[in-house]
Design a protein around this motif. Structure first.
Motif, PDB file in Angstrom:
ATOM      1  N   LYS A 402      -3.953  -8.491   0.878  1.00 45.90           N
ATOM      2  CA  LYS A 402      -5.120  -8.942   1.659  1.00 45.90           C
ATOM      3  C   LYS A 402      -4.897  -8.722   3.149  1.00 45.90           C
ATOM      4  CE  LYS A 402      -6.578 -12.453  -1.638  1.00 45.90           C
ATOM      5  NZ  LYS A 402      -6.417 -13.851  -2.000  1.00 45.90           N
ATOM      6  N   GLY A 403      -5.963  -8.792   3.906  1.00 48.54           N
ATOM      7  CA  GLY A 403      -5.873  -8.613   5.354  1.00 48.54           C
ATOM      8  C   GLY A 403      -6.188  -7.173   5.743  1.00 48.54           C
ATOM      9  N   ASP A 404      -6.226  -6.905   7.049  1.00 46.36           N
ATOM     10  CA  ASP A 404      -6.612  -5.573   7.519  1.00 46.36           C
ATOM     11  C   ASP A 404      -5.477  -4.557   7.419  1.00 46.36           C
ATOM     12  OD1 ASP A 404      -9.006  -6.691   8.061  1.00 46.36           O
ATOM     13  OD2 ASP A 404      -8.733  -6.834  10.237  1.00 46.36           O
ATOM     14  N   GLY A 405      -4.246  -5.011   7.385  1.00 42.05           N
ATOM     15  CA  GLY A 405      -3.116  -4.105   7.187  1.00 42.05           C
ATOM     16  C   GLY A 405      -3.074  -3.695   5.721  1.00 42.05           C
ATOM     17  N   LYS A 406      -3.053  -2.390   5.471  1.00 40.03           N
ATOM     18  CA  LYS A 406      -3.056  -1.896   4.085  1.00 40.03           C
ATOM     19  C   LYS A 406      -1.971  -0.833   3.927  1.00 40.03           C
ATOM     20  CE  LYS A 406      -6.982  -3.947   2.901  1.00 40.03           C
ATOM     21  NZ  LYS A 406      -6.897  -5.231   2.235  1.00 40.03           N
ATOM     22  N   ARG A 453       4.073   3.950   0.989  1.00 41.46           N
ATOM     23  CA  ARG A 453       2.943   3.773   1.905  1.00 41.46           C
ATOM     24  C   ARG A 453       3.274   2.683   2.902  1.00 41.46           C
ATOM     25  NH1 ARG A 453      -2.602   3.719  -1.554  1.00 41.46           N
ATOM     26  NH2 ARG A 453      -2.227   5.639  -2.695  1.00 41.46           N
ATOM     27  N   PRO A 454       3.526   3.041   4.141  1.00 35.58           N
ATOM     28  CA  PRO A 454       3.736   1.967   5.110  1.00 35.58           C
ATOM     29  C   PRO A 454       2.461   1.157   5.327  1.00 35.58           C
ATOM     30  CG  PRO A 454       3.737   4.133   6.168  1.00 35.58           C
ATOM     31  CD  PRO A 454       3.631   4.374   4.704  1.00 35.58           C
ATOM     32  N   ILE A 455       2.637  -0.111   5.626  1.00 34.66           N
ATOM     33  CA  ILE A 455       1.475  -0.978   5.859  1.00 34.66           C
ATOM     34  C   ILE A 455       0.997  -0.773   7.289  1.00 34.66           C
ATOM     35  CG2 ILE A 455       0.659  -3.380   5.764  1.00 34.66           C
ATOM     36  CD1 ILE A 455       2.187  -3.206   3.249  1.00 34.66           C
ATOM     37  N   LEU A 456      -0.232  -0.351   7.443  1.00 36.84           N
ATOM     38  CA  LEU A 456      -0.778  -0.101   8.782  1.00 36.84           C
ATOM     39  C   LEU A 456      -2.169  -0.720   8.883  1.00 36.84           C
ATOM     40  CD1 LEU A 456       0.112   3.698   9.226  1.00 36.84           C
ATOM     41  CD2 LEU A 456       1.368   1.718  10.104  1.00 36.84           C
ATOM     42  N   ASP A 457      -2.512  -1.144  10.075  1.00 34.45           N
ATOM     43  CA  ASP A 457      -3.847  -1.691  10.320  1.00 34.45           C
ATOM     44  C   ASP A 457      -4.665  -0.612  11.033  1.00 34.45           C
ATOM     45  OD1 ASP A 457      -6.105  -2.956  11.124  1.00 34.45           O
ATOM     46  OD2 ASP A 457      -5.110  -4.753  11.897  1.00 34.45           O
ATOM     47  N   MET A 458      -5.475   0.108  10.269  1.00 36.72           N
ATOM     48  CA  MET A 458      -6.191   1.256  10.834  1.00 36.72           C
ATOM     49  C   MET A 458      -7.301   0.836  11.792  1.00 36.72           C
ATOM     50  SD  MET A 458      -4.326   3.533   9.664  1.00 36.72           S
ATOM     51  CE  MET A 458      -5.135   4.990  10.293  1.00 36.72           C
ATOM     52  N   ARG A 459      -7.633  -0.465  11.827  1.00 36.14           N
ATOM     53  CA  ARG A 459      -8.657  -0.907  12.790  1.00 36.14           C
ATOM     54  C   ARG A 459      -8.043  -1.158  14.152  1.00 36.14           C
ATOM     55  NH1 ARG A 459     -12.076  -4.847   8.801  1.00 36.14           N
ATOM     56  NH2 ARG A 459     -11.226  -3.891   6.952  1.00 36.14           N
ATOM     57  N   ARG A 460      -6.727  -1.247  14.199  1.00 34.59           N
ATOM     58  CA  ARG A 460      -6.095  -1.585  15.465  1.00 34.59           C
ATOM     59  C   ARG A 460      -5.114  -0.460  15.861  1.00 34.59           C
ATOM     60  NH1 ARG A 460      -7.191  -6.012  12.438  1.00 34.59           N
ATOM     61  NH2 ARG A 460      -8.770  -7.335  13.398  1.00 34.59           N
ATOM     62  N   GLN A 563      -5.024 -12.408   7.591  1.00 34.28           N
ATOM     63  CA  GLN A 563      -4.315 -11.213   8.028  1.00 34.28           C
ATOM     64  C   GLN A 563      -2.904 -11.292   7.458  1.00 34.28           C
ATOM     65  OE1 GLN A 563      -5.706  -8.742   9.297  1.00 34.28           O
ATOM     66  NE2 GLN A 563      -7.555  -9.516  10.299  1.00 34.28           N
ATOM     67  N   SER A 564      -2.273 -10.128   7.339  1.00 36.93           N
ATOM     68  CA  SER A 564      -0.901 -10.154   6.819  1.00 36.93           C
ATOM     69  C   SER A 564       0.053  -9.575   7.854  1.00 36.93           C
ATOM     70  CB  SER A 564      -0.806  -9.344   5.524  1.00 36.93           C
ATOM     71  OG  SER A 564      -0.893  -7.973   5.819  1.00 36.93           O
ATOM     72  N   ASP A 565       1.291 -10.001   7.771  1.00 34.51           N
ATOM     73  CA  ASP A 565       2.331  -9.469   8.649  1.00 34.51           C
ATOM     74  C   ASP A 565       2.877  -8.201   7.989  1.00 34.51           C
ATOM     75  OD1 ASP A 565       4.871 -10.885  10.617  1.00 34.51           O
ATOM     76  OD2 ASP A 565       4.978  -8.931   9.642  1.00 34.51           O
ATOM     77  N   ALA A 566       2.737  -7.077   8.701  1.00 32.09           N
ATOM     78  CA  ALA A 566       3.112  -5.792   8.103  1.00 32.09           C
ATOM     79  C   ALA A 566       4.585  -5.762   7.726  1.00 32.09           C
ATOM     80  CB  ALA A 566       2.794  -4.659   9.065  1.00 32.09           C
ATOM     81  N   ALA A 567       5.410  -6.454   8.485  1.00 35.11           N
ATOM     82  CA  ALA A 567       6.845  -6.372   8.233  1.00 35.11           C
ATOM     83  C   ALA A 567       7.287  -7.294   7.105  1.00 35.11           C
ATOM     84  CB  ALA A 567       7.616  -6.699   9.508  1.00 35.11           C
ATOM     85  N   THR A 568       6.629  -8.452   6.987  1.00 35.65           N
ATOM     86  CA  THR A 568       7.106  -9.416   5.988  1.00 35.65           C
ATOM     87  C   THR A 568       6.116  -9.628   4.848  1.00 35.65           C
ATOM     88  OG1 THR A 568       6.037 -11.269   7.107  1.00 35.65           O
ATOM     89  CG2 THR A 568       8.285 -10.725   7.817  1.00 35.65           C
ATOM     90  N   GLY A 575      -9.141 -18.336   6.139  1.00 36.40           N
ATOM     91  CA  GLY A 575     -10.156 -18.561   7.163  1.00 36.40           C
ATOM     92  C   GLY A 575      -9.776 -18.048   8.534  1.00 36.40           C
ATOM     93  N   THR A 576      -8.581 -17.479   8.674  1.00 37.16           N
ATOM     94  CA  THR A 576      -8.134 -17.073  10.013  1.00 37.16           C
ATOM     95  C   THR A 576      -8.184 -15.561  10.234  1.00 37.16           C
ATOM     96  OG1 THR A 576      -5.851 -16.942   9.258  1.00 37.16           O
ATOM     97  CG2 THR A 576      -6.553 -19.045  10.216  1.00 37.16           C
ATOM     98  N   GLY A 577      -8.814 -14.839   9.324  1.00 38.01           N
ATOM     99  CA  GLY A 577      -8.768 -13.370   9.398  1.00 38.01           C
ATOM    100  C   GLY A 577      -9.745 -12.755  10.372  1.00 38.01           C
ATOM    101  N   GLY A 578     -10.649 -13.571  10.926  1.00 40.56           N
ATOM    102  CA  GLY A 578     -11.588 -13.054  11.923  1.00 40.56           C
ATOM    103  C   GLY A 578     -12.794 -12.359  11.331  1.00 40.56           C
TER     104      GLY A 578
END
Ligand SMILES: Cc1cc2nc3c(=O)[nH]c(=O)nc-3n(C[C@H](O)[C@H](O)[C@H](O)COP(=O)(O)OP(=O)(O)OC[C@H]3O[C@@H](n4cnc5c(N)ncnc54)[C@H](O)[C@@H]3O)c2cc1C
Ligand code: SF4
Ligand code: SF4
Length: 1010
Positions: A402-406, A453-460, A563-568, A575-578
């Protein structure tokens, strides 16, 4: 040689002309509306480009006509199969030609020569199912076999897990019948068989030959000498650089140049494929390693044993599998201690001894490599199959982050020679860490193609990191003389790297090849040659500035609003994902377009796609429509528009996707949310309102059943009902009864609330239409010694006499506020029982299971959660008690010895189907078989709607009804769903009529007669 001019293309100027001319010229579907174009703007990559329009051709003549018109109007053409490409091969500002609906015939088969001819839209699993009775298969076993088409597989030069034994597509395609953009048609195959009488073809082949001769030295210098190399064109047809020769005798086959050309050279009309005998015997050795590095180091030694596959499962995937109750036992069986990685080493053979012997060799080899006792030997087929499933599911769980990092696919298939694999993995892991991310490693160790597949947030900052990681990875690949693309091809993400990989000279040669085939530059431009930048953000699905509209949602979607932490991998609180849509948009965005909802073979998802084969009616089509609507890409107010309503119309809310979609897209729930907003904006049809409110007016109908049943009994009333209300005249409606379970003549006597162990939740349908099912439940539970209380509204309820209802009919209409009212009554009535420790038991899957599903997102608090934990279907309850040794149910053998069970889709979605089999197996001598089918097609009130009648019947006829009809007349047909039973009865009307029973009735029949 003519050099292609860049195509100057104006979508809005050309689109209108094209649409009207196509509509006149073709028999297939011409789709130019914004929503259809939006649904074809994405594939399983990070990109999104709106096509000019879509053609779903009925026949090859449609494609011929379309290419001719496109040539005239200078509109690009983009061939598409399932659209499961990961690199953006199937997105572009072009006319998309979708072959999957109609161009799916097997057109020739030669058992002796081991060849088959197929149209491009044939799906791999369908071909292999067809070949199985002949003892053959097409062995390029891609993971997307359930949806990938042979046309798409050839387009991408796809590779399967067993490529070490069978090669890639290029090694298995013998000929391609193709249409070129100038209208030329030809069979591309062995050089000696090419039609030299055709001047255009002779010039083409001559030109290709000249390029091959000229570039021979450069080819030998620049083309990586690994099996897995799918980037660029296969310019090495003339002097194959692959570890495995393209042809047995080294001769040139021009089909191999088209393989992997990503639709940029020609449109494939037909493929001739080489088949292989189905392996008769397999063994699997699971090698346990203390470190990933050690596993990778050993891979090259293992391939010396000539396995058919060596697949990696790393620590993260092992842990994910262990955490999943469905897979825990399977993975545990494969482990010795706490390995950091395992390699699945498979051997195949014609005799039983051969693979067993090689498995022993593996054990011996591991001893020599300093890891004695590290191999789990698996010789039985079911255990092997189960473990392969875990390997596949691990990826799915990873994708459901979950979150924007995929996890982003852009270096996911670099191939390096095996001697460097360990170093490559180690160094790339460090690169990820430097960029604040991580990757999970898996797949094809045998051929040096590890997926990551590294986790990346393509919106940021994802695009910046993507380029930086790609540059570091590519430097390593070059150092190791590997291939930057070893499986997934070039598309938009890697075409810019073609020059890097092959050097400027071969890159120019590729352009010459492109221009020889397609001088007008019409075929899928911008892929392989003359590509765009991988990080061109204007082509991203989530472009800078991507926003979703604010939405006050009916359900609580906050679990997705994180949102998720890409490293961990740690998630922020709900409710905090914006997400201004409260998490609903993020839930919708979980669809990554992998296309698994296009599968046909197993499971439930997606019945409406199976029946229609329309992208619009797949889970993916729906998710994309919702995403585009929520992000304003379909215009203002699109979320409540007809386009969204139409995309959702044939969704039968079976919840198949909830369980089977790899990323957990739950379209049934999304449909309720969307309908909620739609009905608030546009109101509801009278018919929908009537059905939704059934629980409220049912007590009145039950008082005058003869009147309520006139629709079924009075001649002409059904026709009138169809004209006035839209109920199909071809259907009988459920019959009202006077002897309802609660309140009517048949009112039940039950245990008092304070002493009951079981509280029976009797839903609206059971109560009014089939009260005998509730009576059967009372009888069975009592026979098992249970004190049963029937759930009723609590004192103080505004309508104390009205039976409880889960609110399902309101949910189906989007009347969530009404449904919440019903849910509150249920929670209020049942919570005291739950607190006492009683179990809540229900009969109708869609009703009882809503207590475990929709109730939890209605804002009903802790009480709803507790209720969900104690609510079971009656078979689940019986099986739980049996397993705990608490069930003493006296049952006798029946005269019928077989039962055929059609589980309700919601039972399958909630793992509640197996208990039906187990409960029925309590009946002595009863053999229980499960139907393998998707939804029955009735799906609540769906099949009663005149507009849905045909598709409803089609869904039933796909798999369920043939199995029911084939059952011996003495076989009991069992279905727990009210609508499933109705569908079976309705569609077997006449001489072969079959009546399905709820499982509890079968158990009741088996009770000893007193
Ligand atoms: C989760 C996941 C797992 C995957 N696993 C694998 C794997 O194990 N191995 C592997 O190799 N790939 C894999 N892929 C990538 C992809 O599924 C495969 O490449 C697949 O073969 C593509 O088939 P498709 O029908 O979806 O083709 P599409 O994506 O529709 O098309 C692929 C290419 O072929 C071209 N094409 C399609 N039809 C024609 C035609 N008639 N004429 C000319 N060109 C045509 C298209 O233009 C496009 O360039 C995976 C993808 C995902 C999302
Ligand atoms: S809905 Fe699920 S299965 Fe279908 S394409 Fe999207 S992610 Fe894949
Ligand atoms: S709920 Fe069923 S019909 Fe609807 S999208 Fe999901 S699988 Fe398809």
């Amino acid at each position: 040689m003519a050099v292609a001019k860049p195509l100057v293309f104006h979508p809005h100027r050309s689109g209108g002309d094209l649409a009207s001319r196509l509509s006149r010229a073709v028999a297939g579907d011409v789709l130019f509306d914004a929503a259809s174009r939006g649904r074809y703007a994405t594939d399983a990559s990070i990109y999104q480009v709106e096509p000019v329009g879509v053609l779903v051709p009925k026949c090859v003549d449609d494609v011929r006509a379309a290419i001719a018109i496109c040539r005239e109007l200078r509109v690009p053409v983009l061939a598409r199969g399932a659209g499961s490409s990961q690199c953006g091969q199937t997105v572009g500002a072009a006319l998309v030609i979708d072959t999957t609906k109609h161009l799916d015939r097997i057109t020739g088969f030669d058992r002796e020569a081991l060849t088959v001819r197929v149209e491009p839209g044939v799906v791999l699993d369908q071909l292999n199912a067809w070949l199985k009775p002949h003892g053959l298969w097409f062995p390029v076993d891609v993971s997307t076999s359930a949806q990938a088409t042979l046309g798409g597989m050839a387009g991408n030069n796809s590779c399967g897990s067993r490529s070490i034994a069978y090669g890639n597509m290029v090694h298995n395609v013998l000929a391609v019948d193709a249409l070129l953009s100038d209208g030329t048609e030809a069979r591309f195959g062995p050089e000696r068989e090419m039609d030299r009488g055709n001047a255009r073809l002779a010039a083409l082949v001559g030109g290709l030959g000249a390029i091959g001769d000229r570039e021979q030295d450069e080819i030998e210098r620049q083309v990586p000498k690994v099996l897995r190399r799918v980037g660029g064109y296969n310019i090495d047809v003339c002097c194959a650089q692959s570890e495995r020769p393209y042809t047995a005798d080294g001769s040139v086959n021009y089909a191999h140049l088209l393989v992997g050309s990503e639709g940029t050279l020609a449109w494939t009309r037909e493929l001739t494929l080489r088949l292989a005998p189905l392996p008769s015997h397999r063994t699997l050795g699971v090698v346990n390693f203390p470190t990933l590095y050690r596993a990778m180091e050993c891979a090259r030694h293992l391939v010396g044993l000539r396995p058919s596959a060596v697949e990696l499962v790393d620590r993260t995937m092992i842990d994910l599998a262990r955490g999943n109750p469905a897979f825990r036992a399977v993975i545990e069986r494969a482990l010795i201690g706490e390995p950091d990685a395992i390699l699945l080493v498979e051997f195949i053979g014609e005799t039983e001894d051969e693979p067993v012997r090689r498995l022993r060799d593996l054990v011996h080899l591991m001893g020599e490599l300093g890891l004695p006792g590290s191999v789990v030997e698996m010789t039985d087929a079911p255990a092997q199959r189960a473990l392969w499933e875990v390997r596949k599911a691990g990826l799915n769980i990873m994708m459901s982050l979950k979150g924007d990092g995929k996890p982003v696919s852009f270096i996911e298939d670099c191939a390096v020679p095996l001697e460097h694999l360990a170093d490559y993995v180690d160094r790339l892991t460090q690169v990820f860490a430097r960029h604040g991310t991580r990757g999970t490693w898996y797949a094809h160790a045998s051929v040096g193609t590890l997926h990551v597949r590294p986790i990346l947030d393509m919106r940021r900052d994802g695009a910046v990191k993507m380029r930086a990681i790609a540059e570091e990875a590519s430097a390593m690949v070059r150092e190791y003389k590997g291939a930057f693309s070893g499986e997934h091809g070039d598309g938009l993400v890697r075409s810019e790297w073609v020059g890097w990989q092959f050097g400027p000279r071969l890159a120019r040669a590729f352009e010459e090849i492109k221009d020889l085939f397609d001088p007008a530059g019409l075929m899928n431009p911008g892929k392989i040659v003359r590509g765009t930048k991988m990080d061109d953000a204007s082509l991203f699905r989530f472009r800078p500035g991507y926003r979703t509209q604010p939405l006050a949602t009916a359900f609580d979607w906050s679990a997705w609003n994180v949102q998720s932490d890409a490293a961990t991998g740690a998630l922020t609180p709900p409710g905090t994902g914006g997400d201004p849509a409260g998490g609903f948009a993020k839930a919708v965005e979980m669809c990554n377009n992998n296309g698994h909802c296009r599968k046909f073979d197993a499971g439930t998802m997606c019945p409406s796609y199976r029946a229609t084969r329309d992208e619009q009616h797949s889970t993916r089509g729906r998710a994309n429509t919702l995403r585009l609507a929520l992000s304003g890409e379909l215009g203002a107010d699109a979320f409540t528009s007809d386009a969204v309503r139409e995309a959702l119309d044939l969704c039968v809310s079976c919840k198949g996707c909830r369980r089977e979609c790899p990323t957990g897209v739950d379209m049934a729930k999304m449909k309720i949310e969307a309908l909620y907003h739609r009905q608030r904006a546009h109101g509801l049809r009278f018919r929908d309102r009537l059905i939704a409110h059934l629980p409220r007016w049912a007590p009145w109908a039950a008082r005058l059943p003869w009147l309520a049943n006139l629709r079924n009994t009075l001649p002409g009333a059904a026709r009138l009902g169809e004209a006035l209300l839209g109920f199909s005249a071809q259907r009988s409606l459920p019959a009202w009864r006077r002897d309802t379970f609660q309140g009517g003549a048949g009112a039940a006597r039950d245990a008092d609330a304070a002493n009951a162990d079981v509280v029976l939740f009797v839903d609206t349908f059971t109560n009014y239409f089939e009260p005998e099912n509730a009576r059967a439940a009372m009888a069975v539970l009592r026979a098992a010694g249970r004190r049963v209380h029937v759930a009723r509204a609590v004192e103080g309820d505004a309508e104390p006499a009205r039976p409880l209802c889960c609110g399902r009919t309101f949910l189906a209409a989007g009347l969530v506020d009404e449904a919440k009212h019903e849910a509150r009554r249920v929670v209020a009535a049942l919570s005291p029982h739950v607190e006492r420790g009683a179990t809540i038991v229900g009969l109708e899957p869609s009703c009882l299971l809503s207590l475990r599903d929709e109730f939890l997102v209605m804002g009903l608090g802790e009480a709803a959660q507790r209720l969900a934990e104690h609510a079971l279907l009656v078979e689940e309850y019986l099986v739980r008690e049996q397993r705990a040794g608490r069930l003493d149910l006296p049952l006798a053998a029946l005269s019928q010895k077989r039962a055929l069970v059609h589980p309700h889709c919601h039972q399958k979605a909630f793992d509640a189907a197996a208990p039906v089999r187990e409960a029925l197996s309590l009946v002595p001598d009863l053999e229980v078989e499960m139907v393998e089918a998707s939804c029955c097609g009735m799906a609540g009130s769906f099949g009663y709607d005149a507009a849905h009648h045909d598709v409803s019947v089609k869904m039933a006829e796909l798999a369920l009804l043939p199995q029911v009809r084939a059952a011996h007349p003495d076989t009991l047909i069992v279905a727990d769903g009210t609508s499933c039973r109705h569908q079976i009865a309705d569609l077997t009307r006449g001489s072969g009529r079959r009546e399905a029973l709820h499982a509890i009735r079968v158990l009741e029949r088996a009770l000893p007669k007193s």
